[in-house]
Design a protein around this motif. Structure first.
Motif: not given
Length: 140
Positions: A99-108
């Protein structure tokens, strides 16, 4: 365990008191000194972020992005860009990476579901953050 004078300090910012305790215990078991704060206390000014950081001088900040992801991600971005945070390493966690990656893009971002593996991953992420850290700027 390292000599207390040589111990690195990790600040843990989370919205869940039980998770704060679990992450603190895992990091302390790994030899880190820890300080904790509830994210709402920081957001509402009940804990002054600048004073907290200047008092404790954390080497790494472990910050959990909880729902609502947009406002909590924005708070993290503002916090990271503050002068007192310059040069400090961050490990970002969340309970729903998708859900967070959908908001901010791919992340670590580290997904934290409070399983033993998750806690070990946080310790490893803190170790990695320290190994690549730029020294914090001196505060005036």
């Amino acid at each position: 365990m390292a000599d207390p004078v040589d111990r690195r300090i990790v600040a843990i910012f989370n919205t869940n008191p039980e998770v704060l305790d679990l992450v603190r215990e895992a990091l302390q078991d790994a030899g880190y000194a820890t300080v904790v704060a509830h994210v709402d206390d920081l957001k509402r000014g009940r804990i002054d972020l600048v004073e907290f950081v200047e008092q404790h001088h954390p080497d790494v900040i472990v910050y959990d992005v909880a729902p609502p992801y947009d406002t909590n991600w924005t708070f993290l971005r503002v916090m990271r860009n503050s002068k007192v945070m310059q040069g400090r390493a961050f490990v970002v966690t969340t309970t729903n990476k998708k859900a967070l990656d959908e908001l901010i893009g791919p992340s670590d971002v580290v997904e934290l579901l409070c399983k033993p593996y998750d806690l070990e991953q946080i310790v490893q992420s803190v170790n990695h953050a320290l190994s690549t850290q730029v020294a914090p700027a001196a505060t005036a």
